[in-house]
Motif scaffolding. Structure first.
Motif, mmCIF file in Angstrom:
data_model
loop_
_atom_site.group_PDB
_atom_site.id
_atom_site.type_symbol
_atom_site.label_atom_id
_atom_site.label_comp_id
_atom_site.label_asym_id
_atom_site.label_seq_id
_atom_site.Cartn_x
_atom_site.Cartn_y
_atom_site.Cartn_z
ATOM 1 N N GLY A 151 0.801 -1.206 0.000
ATOM 2 C CA GLY A 151 0.000 0.000 0.000
ATOM 3 C C GLY A 151 0.838 1.261 0.000
ATOM 4 O O GLY A 151 1.919 1.311 -0.598
ATOM 5 N N TRP A 152 0.324 2.286 0.714
ATOM 6 C CA TRP A 152 0.993 3.581 0.695
ATOM 7 C C TRP A 152 1.410 4.077 2.078
ATOM 8 O O TRP A 152 2.111 5.059 2.199
ATOM 9 C CB TRP A 152 0.080 4.634 0.052
ATOM 10 C CG TRP A 152 0.138 4.624 -1.435
ATOM 11 C CD1 TRP A 152 0.911 5.435 -2.221
ATOM 12 C CD2 TRP A 152 -0.585 3.797 -2.326
ATOM 13 N NE1 TRP A 152 0.712 5.143 -3.542
ATOM 14 C CE2 TRP A 152 -0.204 4.149 -3.648
ATOM 15 C CE3 TRP A 152 -1.525 2.765 -2.156
ATOM 16 C CZ2 TRP A 152 -0.733 3.515 -4.788
ATOM 17 C CZ3 TRP A 152 -2.045 2.145 -3.286
ATOM 18 C CH2 TRP A 152 -1.650 2.524 -4.579
ATOM 19 N N TRP A 153 0.954 3.384 3.092
ATOM 20 C CA TRP A 153 1.160 3.901 4.436
ATOM 21 C C TRP A 153 2.642 3.846 4.849
ATOM 22 O O TRP A 153 3.173 4.804 5.413
ATOM 23 C CB TRP A 153 0.302 3.111 5.435
ATOM 24 C CG TRP A 153 0.349 3.687 6.819
ATOM 25 C CD1 TRP A 153 -0.469 4.674 7.310
ATOM 26 C CD2 TRP A 153 1.244 3.320 7.873
ATOM 27 N NE1 TRP A 153 -0.138 4.942 8.616
ATOM 28 C CE2 TRP A 153 0.911 4.137 8.991
ATOM 29 C CE3 TRP A 153 2.270 2.407 7.997
ATOM 30 C CZ2 TRP A 153 1.583 4.056 10.203
ATOM 31 C CZ3 TRP A 153 2.949 2.320 9.206
ATOM 32 C CH2 TRP A 153 2.596 3.142 10.300
ATOM 33 N N GLU A 167 4.741 6.487 3.265
ATOM 34 C CA GLU A 167 4.397 7.798 3.828
ATOM 35 C C GLU A 167 5.105 8.004 5.169
ATOM 36 O O GLU A 167 5.640 9.082 5.448
ATOM 37 C CB GLU A 167 2.869 7.903 4.000
ATOM 38 C CG GLU A 167 2.357 9.305 4.259
ATOM 39 C CD GLU A 167 2.194 10.133 2.981
ATOM 40 O OE1 GLU A 167 2.351 9.577 1.872
ATOM 41 O OE2 GLU A 167 1.926 11.351 3.095
ATOM 42 N N LYS A 177 -9.857 11.902 7.938
ATOM 43 C CA LYS A 177 -9.435 12.838 6.895
ATOM 44 C C LYS A 177 -10.177 14.165 7.024
ATOM 45 O O LYS A 177 -9.593 15.230 6.844
ATOM 46 C CB LYS A 177 -9.673 12.230 5.506
ATOM 47 C CG LYS A 177 -8.657 11.126 5.177
ATOM 48 C CD LYS A 177 -8.923 10.478 3.825
ATOM 49 C CE LYS A 177 -7.876 9.396 3.565
ATOM 50 N NZ LYS A 177 -8.073 8.739 2.277
ATOM 51 N N ARG A 205 -5.304 13.688 1.683
ATOM 52 C CA ARG A 205 -4.160 12.871 1.272
ATOM 53 C C ARG A 205 -3.482 12.161 2.452
ATOM 54 O O ARG A 205 -2.456 11.512 2.270
ATOM 55 C CB ARG A 205 -3.161 13.735 0.506
ATOM 56 C CG ARG A 205 -3.779 14.279 -0.798
ATOM 57 C CD ARG A 205 -2.859 15.243 -1.496
ATOM 58 N NE ARG A 205 -1.633 14.577 -1.947
ATOM 59 C CZ ARG A 205 -0.569 15.219 -2.411
ATOM 60 N NH1 ARG A 205 -0.572 16.549 -2.464
ATOM 61 N NH2 ARG A 205 0.493 14.557 -2.812
ATOM 62 N N ARG A 235 -2.536 9.355 4.903
ATOM 63 C CA ARG A 235 -2.515 7.889 4.795
ATOM 64 C C ARG A 235 -2.842 7.295 6.161
ATOM 65 O O ARG A 235 -2.263 7.722 7.169
ATOM 66 C CB ARG A 235 -1.148 7.393 4.356
ATOM 67 C CG ARG A 235 -0.662 7.967 3.033
ATOM 68 C CD ARG A 235 -1.464 7.430 1.878
ATOM 69 N NE ARG A 235 -0.962 7.916 0.599
ATOM 70 C CZ ARG A 235 -1.583 7.748 -0.558
ATOM 71 N NH1 ARG A 235 -2.763 7.151 -0.599
ATOM 72 N NH2 ARG A 235 -1.067 8.199 -1.675
ATOM 73 N N ASN A 251 -4.540 -0.559 5.666
ATOM 74 C CA ASN A 251 -4.273 0.812 5.235
ATOM 75 C C ASN A 251 -4.910 1.043 3.882
ATOM 76 O O ASN A 251 -5.015 0.140 3.061
ATOM 77 C CB ASN A 251 -2.764 1.138 5.260
ATOM 78 C CG ASN A 251 -1.982 0.570 4.099
ATOM 79 O OD1 ASN A 251 -1.935 1.158 3.025
ATOM 80 N ND2 ASN A 251 -1.360 -0.594 4.324
ATOM 81 N N GLU A 252 -5.392 2.241 3.675
ATOM 82 C CA GLU A 252 -6.060 2.616 2.431
ATOM 83 C C GLU A 252 -7.195 1.648 2.085
ATOM 84 O O GLU A 252 -7.529 1.453 0.916
ATOM 85 C CB GLU A 252 -5.043 2.713 1.293
ATOM 86 C CG GLU A 252 -3.879 3.655 1.598
ATOM 87 C CD GLU A 252 -4.359 5.033 2.034
ATOM 88 O OE1 GLU A 252 -4.267 5.310 3.249
ATOM 89 O OE2 GLU A 252 -4.833 5.801 1.194
ATOM 90 N N ARG A 304 1.037 12.033 7.313
ATOM 91 C CA ARG A 304 1.120 12.905 6.138
ATOM 92 C C ARG A 304 2.548 13.427 6.050
ATOM 93 O O ARG A 304 3.089 13.973 7.020
ATOM 94 C CB ARG A 304 0.132 14.072 6.291
ATOM 95 C CG ARG A 304 0.068 14.970 5.088
ATOM 96 C CD ARG A 304 -0.687 14.310 3.917
ATOM 97 N NE ARG A 304 -0.856 15.284 2.849
ATOM 98 C CZ ARG A 304 0.047 15.433 1.854
ATOM 99 N NH1 ARG A 304 1.100 14.670 1.786
ATOM 100 N NH2 ARG A 304 -0.148 16.357 0.927
ATOM 101 N N CYS A 354 0.480 -0.859 -5.447
ATOM 102 C CA CYS A 354 1.103 -0.208 -4.302
ATOM 103 C C CYS A 354 2.044 0.899 -4.778
ATOM 104 O O CYS A 354 2.355 1.006 -5.965
ATOM 105 C CB CYS A 354 1.915 -1.232 -3.501
ATOM 106 S SG CYS A 354 0.931 -2.573 -2.792
#
Lengths: 629, 629
Positions: B97-99, B102, B151, B158, B160, B179-180, B205, B288
């Motif tokens: 994912g993106w966490w 980040e 959020k 944006r 995460r 996450n996400e 963030r 991802c």
């Protein structure tokens, strides 16, 4: 079509005069590499335990490295292995020069010799053609004369010859094998094994070459290494001074073995130093096949001691063993003694140290003039030195006492003389003082071939702050320097990892001077060289595991021959402080710490408390055929 | 200035609401890597043995990989570790994912959380600023709703978010962290640990980025991998079909777990296949951070089962655990069940398999309608399925029976029901049948976190003739393929080496789909990526040793918590042949061979007969602080 190797092992039975060729396949080479890997495979598979090292059942294996014979840089080496007549253990000795590359180019990756000829012979390998030839006329000749006679008989000046001298013929237990008169499989008395088989020489002539997978890439990589060798401080120093440069450095560190290790500094060190050698007797620098370093010396002396430059020149080991160890500070005499060892085919370290041991016994009244046949065996007695070497090589007079090595001599002398012995497993110590660098003590104790200074090797590089050691250590996971006198787990791990690394270098035919401590040639360049030669995508993991495999096989061979924990022992003298020099009164190795460090090596290596490789380790290394499974 | 990492570990004590930052230095990262290495270090150093997994003393560690957050390809992953409430052992679960990227970009390499908040909180990391915020209003919300609320509260779309759902809040022992909404630290019930700490979410963030040593070279390498991923058959297949492609293949091999592992083929397999998913419900492919493969699925369903595409789509594991394992062949229902697990924050494997176990008990009369509150717990009963998941997440009614996992349920049921259990160390089996591929059995038995299919991973690749396996194996020294049902030393060694390799991948944040079996990305490219990111000259040896270090630390953690040889046990059912399908009547795992294989793994790993790492091994790995020395 294999690249880098020929997939051809030459088997020679000297008893039945049978010659055959085996093609073991690519996985064999990738599993065991070349050099000692090939030797260990056959010694464990085909040789029963307990054979007489000088009997027909002993296998004598000549095996160039996996990369040897290609234009890859610094990989000229070949191994000779057999059960050692000096130690009774796994015998192994490496040499550079040109013979190994020639054998590979002739189409063979190794020669496995068994049996015993009835009368002296030599082997003649003319590309694919193999012949066992009569050596009646060259038997008994000094090495230089013998080599010339073989070349004349074969009518080819370019023949490469590995051979023994009179010492090997006479079964001196530290007789050497040499090629091109200046490159030596010196240690472990493998020349005596060759002599016992009545094999005077192996002459090779190749017109072919070793095919490689990517010649263009290999050329690029070789150029990279050659350029690096020109500017790298270590290879520059080796080129400029050769190993003799070590005399001054070691003396300054109080680590120059002097008068049979009773001292670490030598008042005459300047006389036998590399600087003096360069100034006074150096003719030119020599080297090996496809090596940009050219660390070898060629010297000429005229006058009282005529030294023939065909025999090269003394290395550091010779200067310290024939020089300071015997209290001799005459450079020309030491150079001559070195040349005489080469003429007769004697290992300079064991020759020098056996004499040094006898000298200490004489000085302490344990040997008399009656024993020595009237020779005043005092440290520094120049007049008797060359004669002593002759007596040894021909087993004449007191030479007969010396020709079986210092341990046999001590047994003969008795009277507690063994307290002056400086050996491990019966092999005399190389010229690096473990009191100053404990890693050398661990190497000496653990090397399967007995005291050896190239078993784990990297000791001087891993001290804190040394950038070479940092570069060498980090890709191995050794992130911090280890002090020279440390004996903690950090030192043990360094010795463990570099013992794997050095065995893998040997299997490749790689010289430590091109690859030592990954300097000159970084690991990734070496891996690319292997890939360019063989076409294999390999890794430092695979390389280290090959090294570990060989290290384990050698240990297993020794276990089989009855060696165990008690044989991993260094001389008592190293547990007492030096008596003079910069380390006077200090730096004795703590014996309990040392023993613990060895035990920890076993544990880290996956060996049991008795020092025997565990079954799980053997299987992990793919040695199922040795694990009884 | 460090490259690739921040040299900043964030410590958060939720009891005292203390926040601090530790700078452990470069050697720490090079020794332990990122991810599980960081977690294991703190769990072994700072956590006493025997803590309640759901108590304040348990450490909960979030740790991205060493390469995570850079533009290097396929390295988006982060690890969550704690003592697992499901197994009581070392808990570890990876997510993409993106966490993770980040968090690294925000300036932290890991978050080590201890203590327990009095009232629900969430953590807000705004670059360098860290805040513990009240979560009173979002506690109790489903994951999607909670994420939106956070959020909105933070005023930044944006952000995460790693979070738990109601299942974690209610301490379901197989609650996930996600996450996400579409990436999961699914296994080991780490969501319950987060719930026990009253920590709903960690919002991050970052405006910064992770500095790398050689950005230009890294870009080139990334481009190389991206180009390769476009043409490599494995990454192409993963892109086209995602993991759901496994349904058809496994069914054909008779290895699709069906009706709680009573069968290896499922008559409804086509309905829940990847092909059908692509044809009928796929909206788009997801992926991802910085990954060229994009193996994730996003699905939408309308009608009887509305599936919200925000929650992604089912992986193979979900299709088999919620589908065939429970006898359910309705693709839309399985997709909905998957979405419901994501909403509630439930691990799909343990949820599906706990239900499947209960179904088999029900079918065999060990559970009654009275027990289940009137639910007809028959295989394939679609009508009760979504309700069951809700009951579990909220611990309502019969859900209370199911919420502690299958082993706890068997204890509650008694009556010999444990013979239907399919777990190791209390964790339900992933969807790969060890009878068809014995390596999965070894993974399940040996993974410190209990049954896990990514512990050693490479099982399907190393079969003879598979070119991927050959490429993966040879640089590791595995020269020959190992048959799928083999249990010899060859299989054990493959599992040993790949268990090191996978732990090292985890420490880097590397996804097996980019690096599995060295496909897509060869080892040497990975090493170059590490060098471009960190500036370190590294090697596959160093990487493997890092993996071995982590594997050994995890084992040591389990030994400390009372786990031993007896806990490395796979379900009895795997020792009996499958009753139908292509492997009908055959392929039961021979139990003695299996036990021997595990014992051999210990031996190869340098562990003693009880499965405890020996002191020598700990020291060799540089773990002196764990060796009592």
């Amino acid at each position: 079509m294999p690249y880098g190797f020929n997939n051809r092992i030459l088997h020679v039975d000297l008893t039945g005069k049978n010659i055959s060729v085996e093609e073991p396949g690519e996985n064999f080479y990738r599993t065991y590499g070349g050099g000692p890997g090939i030797a260990l495979y056959y010694m464990l598979k085909d040789m029963p335990p307990g054979v007489d090292p000088l009997g027909p059942e002993n296998l004598l294996v000549f095996a160039p490295g996996l990369l040897t014979g290609t234009v890859a840089p610094c990989v000229p080496r070949y191994t000779v292995c057999a059960r050692s007549p000096l130690t009774g253990a796994f015998g192994k000795s490496e040499a550079g020069g040109w013979w190994g590359p020639e054998l590979k180019a002739a189409g063979y990756d190794a020669i496995v010799i068994k049996g015993q000829a009835e009368a002296p012979v030599y082997l003649w390998i003319d590309d694919g053609k193999v012949e066992i030839r009569d050596a009646g006329k060259i038997w008994g000749l000094e090495t230089g004369t013998a080599a010339a006679a073989i070349k004349e008989e074969l009518g080819d000046e370019r023949v490469r010859i590995a051979q023994i001298g009179p010492a090997g013929e006479n079964l001196v237990r530290y007789a050497a094998i040499l090629n091109e008169l200046g490159h030596f499989n010196g240690r472990n008395g493998l020349g005596a094994v060759m002599g016992s088989k009545k094999l005077k020489a192996i002459a090779v002539r190749a017109t072919g070459r070793v095919e490689v997978c990517d010649p263009q890439r290999l050329k690029e990589l070789s150029r990279w290494v050659s350029a690096e060798a020109k500017v790298h401080p270590l290879s520059k120093a080796l080129h400029d001074m050769g190993t003799p440069g070590g005399v001054e450095g070691n003396n300054a560190a109080g680590a120059l073995p002097t008068r049979n290790w009773t001292n670490g500094t030598f008042e005459g060190y300047e006389e036998i130093s590399g600087t003096r050698l360069n100034q006074e007797i150096l003719v030119k620098r020599g080297g090996c096949f496809s090596c940009p370093v050219r660390c070898k010396r060629v010297v000429r002396v005229s006058g009282e001691y005529d030294v023939d430059p065909r025999y090269g020149g003394p290395e550091y080991e010779a200067l310290a063993s024939l020089g300071s160890s015997c209290g001799i500070s005459d450079l020309r005499l030491v150079a001559k003694a070195n040349e005489v060892c080469n003429r007769y085919g004697l290992d300079v370290i064991s020759a020098g140290l056996t004499i040094a041991f006898a000298m200490e016994c004489f000085e302490n009244g344990l040997l008399t003039l009656e024993d020595t046949g009237g020779l005043e065996l005092r440290f520094g007695n120049k007049g008797i030195f060359l004669e002593l070497l002759r007596l040894i090589a021909y087993r004449e007079g007191f030479g007969e006492w010396l020709a079986d090595g210092s341990v046999a001599l001590a047994k003969r002398i008795g009277k507690g003389s063994e307290r002056f012995l400086m050996h491990v497993k019966g092999q005399e110590l190389p010229m690096h003082d473990p009191r100053v660098k404990t890693g050398f003590g661990m190497q000496y104790a653990l090397a399967p071939q007995g005291a050896d200074h190239q078993y784990a090797q990297h000791d001087p590089f891993f001290v804190p702050g040394n950038p070479l050691g940092q570069k060498a250590g980090r890709p191995l996971g050794i992130l911090e320097g280890v002090p020279a006198t440390d004996l903690s787990w950090r030192k043990v791990r360094t010795i463990l990892y570099t013992s794997f690394l050095n065995f893998s270098y040997d299997s490749l035919g790689a010289c430590v001077f091109g690859f030592i401590a990954r300097s000159v040639t970084p690991y990734n360049i070496l891996l690319e060289i292997i890939e360019a030669v063989t076409g294999w995508e390999t890794s430092l993991w695979e390389l280290m595991k090959t090294g570990e495999r060989l290290n384990t096989m050698a240990r297993l061979f020794n276990c089989r021959e009855g060696f165990g924990r008690d044989d991993d022992r260094i001389p008592e003298r190293l547990f007492t402080p030096l008596k003079s020099g910069p380390n006077k009164g200090s730096l004795a190795i703590p014996p309990d710490d040392f023993r613990k460090a060895l035990d920890l090596y076993y544990a880290m290596a996956g060996w049991d408390e008795a020092g025997r490789p565990r079954q799980g380790k053997l299987l992990e290394l793919g040695l199922d055929w040795l694990a009884g499974v």
